[in-house]
Design a protein around this motif. Structure first.
Motif, mmCIF file in Angstrom:
data_model
loop_
_atom_site.group_PDB
_atom_site.id
_atom_site.type_symbol
_atom_site.label_atom_id
_atom_site.label_comp_id
_atom_site.label_asym_id
_atom_site.label_seq_id
_atom_site.Cartn_x
_atom_site.Cartn_y
_atom_site.Cartn_z
ATOM 1 N N VAL B 31 43.840 40.061 -16.537
ATOM 2 C CA VAL B 31 43.110 38.393 -16.213
ATOM 3 C C VAL B 31 43.283 37.871 -16.940
ATOM 4 C CG1 VAL B 31 41.656 37.525 -14.416
ATOM 5 C CG2 VAL B 31 42.615 40.060 -13.842
ATOM 6 N N TYR B 34 45.869 35.996 -18.885
ATOM 7 C CA TYR B 34 46.572 35.199 -17.599
ATOM 8 C C TYR B 34 45.756 33.814 -17.086
ATOM 9 C CZ TYR B 34 49.800 37.879 -15.683
ATOM 10 O OH TYR B 34 50.903 38.832 -15.557
ATOM 11 N N MET B 227 32.618 39.460 -1.676
ATOM 12 C CA MET B 227 33.853 39.808 -2.100
ATOM 13 C C MET B 227 34.370 40.519 -0.727
ATOM 14 S SD MET B 227 33.140 43.047 -4.541
ATOM 15 C CE MET B 227 32.926 43.959 -4.109
ATOM 16 N N TYR B 229 37.047 40.278 2.616
ATOM 17 C CA TYR B 229 38.605 39.789 2.335
ATOM 18 C C TYR B 229 39.357 40.020 3.447
ATOM 19 C CZ TYR B 229 43.742 39.547 1.686
ATOM 20 O OH TYR B 229 44.942 38.471 1.396
ATOM 21 N N THR B 230 39.401 41.421 3.967
ATOM 22 C CA THR B 230 40.818 42.157 4.943
ATOM 23 C C THR B 230 39.874 41.260 6.209
ATOM 24 O OG1 THR B 230 40.306 43.427 3.261
ATOM 25 C CG2 THR B 230 41.279 43.964 5.240
ATOM 26 N N PHE B 233 40.461 37.750 6.875
ATOM 27 C CA PHE B 233 42.005 37.838 6.479
ATOM 28 C C PHE B 233 42.491 38.187 8.164
ATOM 29 C CE2 PHE B 233 46.145 39.998 6.017
ATOM 30 C CZ PHE B 233 46.749 38.445 5.126
ATOM 31 N N SER B 248 37.395 35.155 -2.004
ATOM 32 C CA SER B 248 38.352 35.758 -1.675
ATOM 33 C C SER B 248 40.063 35.754 -0.722
ATOM 34 C CB SER B 248 38.242 37.451 -1.731
ATOM 35 O OG SER B 248 37.178 37.582 -1.427
ATOM 36 N N LEU B 251 41.465 33.343 -3.327
ATOM 37 C CA LEU B 251 42.023 33.325 -4.317
ATOM 38 C C LEU B 251 43.610 34.631 -4.342
ATOM 39 C CD1 LEU B 251 40.962 34.711 -7.842
ATOM 40 C CD2 LEU B 251 40.156 36.177 -6.846
ATOM 41 N N VAL B 252 43.200 35.128 -3.541
ATOM 42 C CA VAL B 252 45.052 35.656 -2.834
ATOM 43 C C VAL B 252 45.798 35.170 -2.688
ATOM 44 C CG1 VAL B 252 45.650 37.242 -1.141
ATOM 45 C CG2 VAL B 252 43.773 37.935 -2.599
ATOM 46 N N ALA B 255 46.984 33.372 -5.269
ATOM 47 C CA ALA B 255 47.159 34.606 -6.904
ATOM 48 C C ALA B 255 48.956 34.762 -6.423
ATOM 49 C CB ALA B 255 46.819 35.400 -6.957
ATOM 50 N N LEU B 256 48.775 35.317 -5.134
ATOM 51 C CA LEU B 256 50.113 35.730 -5.012
ATOM 52 C C LEU B 256 50.745 34.881 -3.430
ATOM 53 C CD1 LEU B 256 48.495 39.310 -3.538
ATOM 54 C CD2 LEU B 256 49.054 38.679 -5.598
ATOM 55 N N LEU B 261 49.675 31.948 -11.695
ATOM 56 C CA LEU B 261 48.272 32.979 -11.768
ATOM 57 C C LEU B 261 48.055 32.627 -12.882
ATOM 58 C CD1 LEU B 261 51.577 35.586 -12.691
ATOM 59 C CD2 LEU B 261 49.533 35.316 -11.562
ATOM 60 N N SER B 268 39.566 33.902 -11.066
ATOM 61 C CA SER B 268 38.419 35.017 -11.290
ATOM 62 C C SER B 268 37.889 35.715 -11.493
ATOM 63 C CB SER B 268 39.666 36.674 -11.355
ATOM 64 O OG SER B 268 41.441 36.657 -10.926
ATOM 65 N N TYR B 271 34.583 34.147 -11.038
ATOM 66 C CA TYR B 271 34.111 34.907 -9.793
ATOM 67 C C TYR B 271 33.969 35.938 -10.254
ATOM 68 C CZ TYR B 271 35.233 36.915 -5.314
ATOM 69 O OH TYR B 271 34.932 37.973 -3.932
ATOM 70 N N THR B 272 33.534 37.096 -10.981
ATOM 71 C CA THR B 272 33.441 37.892 -11.149
ATOM 72 C C THR B 272 31.999 38.299 -12.091
ATOM 73 O OG1 THR B 272 35.782 38.706 -11.469
ATOM 74 C CG2 THR B 272 33.424 40.605 -12.450
#
Lengths: 262, 296
Positions: B31, B34, B227, B229-230, B233, B248, B251-252, B255-256, B261, B268, B271-272
């Motif tokens: 990370v 990137y 944190m 997410y799910t 989502f 998050s 972020l996803v 990123a995805l 990236l 990230s 955030y961390t």
């Protein structure tokens, strides 16, 4: 008396969404979308029949249960000696190491999703139970160390010394005498590892090709024309392993949540 | 308890260290790597120095504006659920029966939401709050309020907060219950003899005893809600618009979804660092409390 009323009102609020899920899982899609009833008027097992006859759903459950079990075993077996070390010895950098471990419990899974994909693809574990089981260690191992350390510190160290004088070697002492003493703690730690591995979705989805049950479910949400009944039935089935685990540990829940530390 | 100084204890810690380092340090290095680069597809990377960080921390740029908006939403969500779950958890713990079958059944029901997979929590609340097929959404519409969480941002927030309260209040309550159970009966008897009011008992006997478990509870709830997410989502997908796009999810997406990236990695890291700083403060307070209690 009013205390009981508050308590039962809370329990009812907890149960209502679950009841609704179970209710929908026994309805056909026509009934779900056309009528609003508190219980199924024409109960049907169609949704469950689809899941139990489709290998994809069934394998999803098996896959998820196996990485959860694998992760719990790995986490507990590496965390036990470490927790013993943190509880009994001072060593170079112990406090920093302990905090560093805990920070991994706190790192957002979203941060690690992509690097994990790269890492596990490059070592050839992508799409296997091992990938998910190892990846989940990042938050379960620190938690297990933390919980076990609390329980181990509750065991008087005279026991360690007596065993040494009696001529027990360290591994033999640890397995034969010490582990039975902290059996409760191991149970609690295993419960938490099971719980956090079972409920996690993001890493499990990133590291597999839609094999875990959780990702099969999200796919059926986004597919065209959502099959509400099927979704509800799958949801009900994912509740079962959790409910079983709770039933077995019900007498230890209160003590377990204190993490041996109150 | 005094500890023996012995550096050989490292051998006992080594398996944990190796496992967590493999999982944490290698991906973290990726990370960091990137975050200093820009990518243009085809796996071509270009050195970008601290460019992403400058853009990220500048609220007037597009990326920075997006980041601070998502950060604000995450912070608001964490504060809202803490403000509800902690008092409610204490209240429930105080109302729980102390023993017997009622307690056993209550504990099982309370622990149940904690073991529901997070995406299923989302599914349950999606089915429960939809205005066409859900009991909750249907009831609110039935009393004459127009309710549709997929169109109205405020209502989407209500659904997310209600969902988190449903999901996690039990954790706070169970922690507090464990804390309350460790208070000896003698304390209550002494309070009764002194004629203390219910409020005084709570303020001077129960609350001090709950301090430690509440710290653990607040720490766990802060980390997990920050944190999250799910669940959002599945329930809202970050919408309507961007109104529930917490950190998050954003972020996803970057990123995805967009495969940016460099941007995602820089985000990230920041955030961390935020999560770590807050946790470090909590951890220090906890450890200090412990050592003070150890030497009364």
């Amino acid at each position: 008396m009013s205390r009981r009323i508050i308590f039962y009102a809370y329990l009812v609020c907890l149960m209502l969404p679950l009841y609704w899920l179970i209710n929908l899982s026994f309805k056909g899609n026509v009934e779900i979308s056309t009528t609003m009833t508190l219980w199924p008027i024409e109960p049907t097992l169609r949704n469950y029949a689809i899941i139990f006859t489709s290998p994809e759903w069934f394998d999803g459950f098996l896959f998820s249960l196996s990485y959860v079990a694998l992760n719990t075993i790995i986490s507990i077996s590496v965390a036990l000696p470490a927790a013993y070390a943190f509880s009994r010895y001072c060593f170079l950098g112990d406090k920093h190491l302990f905090f560093w471990l805990l920070t991994n419990r706190m790192a957002p899974a979203a941060v690690f999703a992509l690097p994990y994909f790269n890492l596990y693809s490059s070592i050839g574990l992508f799409d296997s139970v091992w990938a998910v089981a190892l990846a989940h260690c990042i938050f379960n191992v620190p938690l297990a160390v933390w919980i076990l350390e609390g329980f181990i510190s509750g065991v008087p160290r005279e026991i360690d010394e007596t065993a040494r004088i009696d001529g027990y070697s360290f591994p033999r002492f640890f397995v034969r005498i010490f582990m039975p003493l902290i059996a409760n703690g191991i149970g609690v730690a295993a419960f938490f590892c099971f719980m956090f591995s079972w409920v996690e979705l993001l890493l499990a989805r990133t590291l597999t090709n839609s094999k875990a049950i959780s990702s099969i479910m999200t796919r059926s949400v986004s597919a065209s024309g959502i099959d509400w009944g099927l979704l509800a039935a799958a949801g009900v089935l994912t509740l079962i392993p959790g409910a079983l685990v709770i039933w077995f540990v019900r007498n230890h829940i209160a003590k377990g949540f204190a993490l041996g530390r109150v | 308890m005094t500890k023996t100084v012995d550096n050989r204890a490292w051998f006992l810690v080594l398996p944990v260290f190796a496992l967590v380092a493999f999982n944490a340090i290698l991906p973290l290095m990726t990370v960091v790597n990137y975050s200093f680069q820009d990518s243009f597809g085809n796996n071509q990377f270009f050195w970008n120095g601290i460019g992403w960080y400058q853009e990220l921390l500048d609220p007037t740029s597009e990326l920075g504006g997006r980041f601070f908006a998502a950060l604000g939403r995450s912070a608001a969500f964490s504060l809202a659920i803490l403000a509800i779950e902690v008092p409610l958890g204490i209240l429930v713990a105080l109302c729980m029966p102390r023993s017997g079958t009622q307690l056993a059944i209550g504990l099982v029901i309370m622990a149940l939401p904690l073991l529901v997979p997070w995406n299923v929590v989302g599914t349950i609340w999606l089915l429960y709050t939809r205005s066409d097929i859900g009991l909750f959404g249907w009831l609110i519409n039935a009393v004459g309020i127009d309710f549709n969480a997929t169109r109205n941002a405020a209502q989407a927030w209500i659904v997310l907060i209600a969902m988190d309260v449903w999901h996690w209040t039990s954790l706070v309550a169970l922690l507090c219950f464990a804390g309350l159970k460790s208070i000896p009966d003698a304390y209550y008897q002494a309070a009764r003899i002194d004629g203390a009011s219910r409020l005084a008992i709570f303020r001077y006997i129960e609350l001090p005893k709950l301090g430690r478990v509440l710290m653990i509870g607040v720490l766990l709830r802060f980390m997990d809600s920050f944190m999250i997410y799910t669940e959002p989502f599945v329930v809202t997908g970050g919408g309507p618009g961007n109104s529930t796009t917490v950190l998050s999810i954003d972020l996803v997406k970057i990123a995805l979804g967009q495969f940016d990236l460099g941007k995602a990695a820089a985000m990230s890291i920041v955030y961390t660092l935020i999560v770590l700083t807050v946790c470090w403060v909590f951890y220090t307070v906890l450890v200090t409390r412990d050592s003070q209690e150890a030497q009364p």
